[in-house]
Design an enzyme around this catalytic site. Structure first.
Site, short mmCIF file in Angstrom:
data_model
loop_
_atom_site.label_atom_id
_atom_site.label_comp_id
_atom_site.label_asym_id
_atom_site.label_seq_id
_atom_site.Cartn_x
_atom_site.Cartn_y
_atom_site.Cartn_z
N ASP A 11 -5.44 15.86 -23.58
CA ASP A 11 -5.44 14.42 -23.32
C ASP A 11 -4.73 13.77 -24.50
OD1 ASP A 11 -5.98 11.74 -23.14
OD2 ASP A 11 -8.12 11.98 -22.74
N LYS A 64 -0.98 2.88 -24.99
CA LYS A 64 -1.37 2.92 -26.40
C LYS A 64 -0.09 3.10 -27.23
CE LYS A 64 -5.70 5.09 -25.00
NZ LYS A 64 -6.90 4.27 -25.10
N TYR A 110 0.86 -1.19 0.00
CA TYR A 110 0.00 0.00 0.00
C TYR A 110 0.89 1.23 0.00
CZ TYR A 110 -4.97 -0.60 0.05
OH TYR A 110 -6.25 -0.79 -0.36
N THR A 123 -2.56 8.04 -21.42
CA THR A 123 -2.43 6.65 -21.05
C THR A 123 -0.97 6.27 -21.28
OG1 THR A 123 -3.00 6.00 -23.29
CG2 THR A 123 -4.79 5.95 -21.68
N GLU A 182 -0.43 4.81 -0.44
CA GLU A 182 -1.22 6.04 -0.58
C GLU A 182 -0.34 7.25 -0.26
OE1 GLU A 182 -4.97 7.54 1.83
OE2 GLU A 182 -5.11 5.44 1.30
N ARG A 197 -0.63 -0.99 -18.95
CA ARG A 197 -1.93 -0.34 -18.88
C ARG A 197 -1.91 0.65 -17.73
NH1 ARG A 197 -6.12 -1.18 -21.56
NH2 ARG A 197 -4.86 -2.61 -22.75
N1 PLP Z 1 -8.49 9.46 -23.21
C1 PLP Z 1 -8.52 9.11 -24.50
C2 PLP Z 1 -8.33 10.18 -25.53
C3 PLP Z 1 -8.74 7.79 -24.88
O1 PLP Z 1 -8.80 7.46 -26.16
C4 PLP Z 1 -8.93 6.83 -23.86
C5 PLP Z 1 -9.18 5.40 -24.16
O2 PLP Z 1 -9.54 4.93 -25.12
C6 PLP Z 1 -8.90 7.24 -22.53
C7 PLP Z 1 -8.69 8.56 -22.23
C8 PLP Z 1 -9.18 6.27 -21.43
O3 PLP Z 1 -8.13 5.44 -21.17
P1 PLP Z 1 -8.33 4.18 -20.21
O4 PLP Z 1 -9.08 3.17 -20.98
O5 PLP Z 1 -6.94 3.78 -19.89
O6 PLP Z 1 -9.05 4.67 -18.99
#
Ligand code: PLP
Length: 478
Positions: A241, A273, A64, A270, A66, A279
């Site tokens: 993002d 990808k 843990y 993320t 946190e 992940r």
């Molecule tokens: N943001 C974007 C632009 C995405 O395409 C995705 C997933 O497809 C996410 C966030 C979410 O990612 P996760 O599935 O790891 O939560």
């Protein structure tokens, strides 16, 4: 049978697992076999390195942790501190960011951390100050109500789902669309491209607290310098993002106006990808937001996953190597070759092509819905996913598009010549598939007709294409 370290490690792990629950060991082995056989064109998937995978299966998982490095709610976190600090350092160096937070368990979690940090930074809220002065477990129901009252009604402007945005960019049924009063910007109906003048106009009218850029299914680059100017003109915090294209930023394919890090106040991603890590998610920001971002756990995140942070450190170290830049360049070359191959054969592509890692085929040109096309391709050994196209006549479930991406096949080593063959296989399947009819004789959006013999033939051709590009060539499970 090769006796190298990777084979030994994975084989031994499976042997140990098999001793307890053989069905899990079998499923893991079967997953490798399936991945080896399929022509994986899902734009959001990849193949993490053996080192990244192995970094996740160990004792760090038992801890843990946190809090953040050096400020934990639990004793004995010295080794977690080491891996978290390493992952954050690699992320900062790789992306040129002042601060990196590597605890988010996924992209959605990273976005939640960012939203929370922005609200905390921008909104004057005594309830929030109180909440932050103590542990979340000590807050009363009344504290939470006050927090909600004081933070509610803030505005978010993000890209609409059917233009390629993500659910978390303010889609109403998503938590982001409930945390914020939301509005979205689309793309130009003729070109399919982001129209910055319209984004500026929407921002002027709506005056959002947060302007979000980033996408899951937009096949072009976004000019983040212009988006930042728009955000500044209305006093919005600019969030990017980069979940989908982080690998292209890491590999310096997206630079200057197209690199979000120098332009955004806060960047989320993320790690699994195009970045090719485990992940997970991460957040990058400047010093102004760092303290709020570091409060992600326990404010909006569950306890950190130290084993995944270890894997992030490994993958980010890999992404800092010069060969990752070659990989990133090849992802885009491959996507462009795939797009050209499809266009040459008569396919209709949203925006007419790509300049990133993904291509969006408008399958109405083949007389199909996305759902029919996705299933027909799957029958033929080609793994893709259906996706809405702008102003989609078939809605978000059946859709009119197929999204295909090249990060995974590029990891296997396929190049532009193989992309042309892939385009041919896709085109043959789609042009030979026809829409089926429902039980009442009307056109079905789900049923389709494809000669099974043709599907088998294409499957064989797809696996032949892969034979020269073995996946995890050093791993032999025996
Ligand atoms: N943001 C974007 C632009 C995405 O395409 C995705 C997933 O497809 C996410 C966030 C979410 O990612 P996760 O599935 O790891 O939560």
């Amino acid at each position: 049978m090769p006796r190298n370290a990777e084979s030994t490690a994975f084989r031994s792990a499976l042997e140990v697992i098999r001793g307890v629950e053989p069905r899990v060991a079998d499923a893991i082995g079967a997953e490798l076999a399936d991945q080896r056989e399929s022509l994986k064109l899902i734009a959001s998937e990849n193949y993490a390195s053996p080192a990244t995978l192995l970094a996740m299966g160990n004792w760090l998982s038992d801890k843990y942790a946190e809090g953040t490095v050096g400020r934990r709610f639990y004793a004995g976190c010295q080794n977690v501190d080491t891996v978290e600090a390493l992952a954050a350092e690699h992320a900062r160096e790789l992306f040129g960011a002042a601060h990196a937070y590597v605890q988010p368990h996924s992209g959605i979690d990273a976005n939640l951390v960012a939203f929370w940090a922005i609200l905390a930074d921008r909104v004057e809220s005594p309830a929030l100050k109180k909440a932050q002065a103590r542990h979340v477990n000590d807050l009363t129901e009344a504290d939470w109500f006050a927090l909600r009252r004081e933070l509610g009604d803030q505005r978010m402007l993000g890209m609409s789902l059917d233009a390629g945005g993500h659910l978390t960019h303010g889609f109403r049924p998503n938590i982001s669309g409930k945390m914020f009063d939301q509005r979205s910007y689309g793309t130009d109906p003729d070109t399919g491209l982001v129209d910055y003048d319209r984004v500026a106009e929407a921002a002027r009218e709506f005056r959002p607290l947060v302007l979000v850029a980033g996408y899951s299914a937009y096949p072009r680059k976004i000019n983040f310098r212009i988006m930042r100017e728009i955000a500044d003109s209305v006093g919005a915090t600019f969030m990017v993002d980069m979940a989908h294209f982080a690998g292209l930023v890491a590999g310096k394919v997206f630079t200057g106006d197209f690199d979000p890090v120098p332009h955004a106040h806060i960047v989320t991603s993320t790690t699994h990808k195009s970045l090719r890590g485990p992940r997970g998610g991460l957040v990058l920001c400047g010093p102004e937001l760092a303290d709020q971002v570091d409060r992600g756990c326990p404010m909006v995140l569950g306890g950190p996953l130290p084993h995944v942070m270890a894997a992030k450190a490994v993958a980010l170290a890999e992404a800092r190597r010069p060969d990752f830049a070659d990989y990133a360049r090849q992802i885009v070359d491959n996507a462009q070759a795939l797009a050209e191959g499809l266009l040459r054969r008569g396919a209709k592509l949203v925006t007419g092509g790509t300049d990133n890692h993904l291509v969006l085929i408008d399958v109405t040109g083949y007389g199909l819905t996305g759902r029919q096309a996705e299933q027909a391709l799957l029958d033929s050994g080609i793994v893709t996913n259906r996706n809405a196209v702008p102003q989609d006549p078939n809605g978000a479930w059946y859709t009119s598009g197929i999204r295909i991406g090249t990060p995974a096949l590029t990891t296997r080593g396929l190049g532009t010549a193989e992309m042309d063959t892939t385009a041919e296989l896709i085109h043959v399947v789609l042009s030979q598939t026809s829409a089926g009819v429902g039980p009442d004789g009307t056109a079905s959006k789900a049923k389709y007709v494809l000669d099974p013999a043709l599907a088998d033939k294409i499957s064989r051709q797809a696996s032949e294409l892969l034979t020269g590009f073995p996946l995890y060539p050093a791993v032999e499970l025996g």
